[in-house]
Design a protein around this motif. Structure first.
Motif, short mmCIF file in Angstrom:
data_model
loop_
_atom_site.label_atom_id
_atom_site.label_comp_id
_atom_site.label_asym_id
_atom_site.label_seq_id
_atom_site.Cartn_x
_atom_site.Cartn_y
_atom_site.Cartn_z
N SER A 31 40.41 32.88 41.18
CA SER A 31 39.07 31.62 41.22
C SER A 31 37.59 32.94 39.77
CB SER A 31 38.39 30.96 41.82
OG SER A 31 39.34 30.22 42.29
N GLN A 32 38.37 34.26 40.77
CA GLN A 32 36.49 35.17 41.20
C GLN A 32 37.50 35.85 38.93
OE1 GLN A 32 37.82 38.02 44.05
NE2 GLN A 32 35.26 37.36 44.74
N VAL A 33 38.13 36.06 38.45
CA VAL A 33 39.42 36.18 38.00
C VAL A 33 38.00 34.79 36.73
CG1 VAL A 33 40.68 36.51 35.53
CG2 VAL A 33 41.27 38.01 38.60
N ILE A 34 38.21 34.10 36.74
CA ILE A 34 38.02 33.19 36.11
C ILE A 34 35.93 33.31 35.85
CG2 ILE A 34 37.46 30.78 35.50
CD1 ILE A 34 40.25 32.22 34.71
N GLU A 35 35.86 33.24 37.04
CA GLU A 35 34.50 33.13 36.75
C GLU A 35 33.50 34.27 36.52
OE1 GLU A 35 30.02 32.92 37.61
OE2 GLU A 35 32.19 31.64 38.21
N HIS A 36 34.52 35.82 36.33
CA HIS A 36 34.28 36.95 35.97
C HIS A 36 34.47 36.44 33.73
CE1 HIS A 36 34.25 41.23 35.04
NE2 HIS A 36 35.47 41.52 34.14
N ALA A 37 35.23 35.86 33.78
CA ALA A 37 35.36 35.81 32.43
C ALA A 37 34.57 34.81 32.17
CB ALA A 37 36.81 34.96 31.88
N LEU A 38 33.61 34.27 32.39
CA LEU A 38 32.77 33.42 32.33
C LEU A 38 31.42 34.14 32.22
CD1 LEU A 38 33.70 30.41 34.50
CD2 LEU A 38 33.73 29.95 32.19
N ARG A 39 31.46 34.69 33.19
CA ARG A 39 29.61 35.59 32.78
C ARG A 39 30.34 36.64 32.00
NH1 ARG A 39 30.16 36.83 37.79
NH2 ARG A 39 32.00 39.04 37.24
N LYS A 40 31.73 36.92 31.74
CA LYS A 40 31.40 37.37 30.28
C LYS A 40 31.02 36.90 29.25
CE LYS A 40 32.68 41.20 27.55
NZ LYS A 40 31.77 42.02 26.83
#
Length: 73
Positions: A31-40
């Motif tokens: 989930s944190q990886v996906i959140e990081h990708a969305l922030r990027k």
């Protein structure tokens, strides 16, 4: 941060990418990886919008020549 659970389906190569990124960056969850990708993604979209706005010099010229001398501002 309040979070909402979401179920998504991804191809195996995307899951491998998420897991590899998580491991190599010491991230606790997918989930944190996906959140990081969305922030990027949001940052990239904002950067593109700024780039587009700065490329349209006609808007700048219209507002920059508002009658104020350089000494005024």
């Amino acid at each position: 941060m309040r979070a909402e659970k979401l179920s998504i389906s991804l191809p195996p190569e995307s899951i491998r990418l998420i897991d590899a990124y998580r491991t190599s960056h010491a991230i606790r969850s997918r989930s944190q990886v996906i959140e990081h990708a969305l922030r990027k993604l949001r940052e990239d979209e904002l950067e593109a919008a700024y780039r587009e706005a700065s490329a349209d010099e006609s808007d700048w010229d219209a507002t920059a020549g508002d009658g104020l001398a350089h000494e005024t501002w």
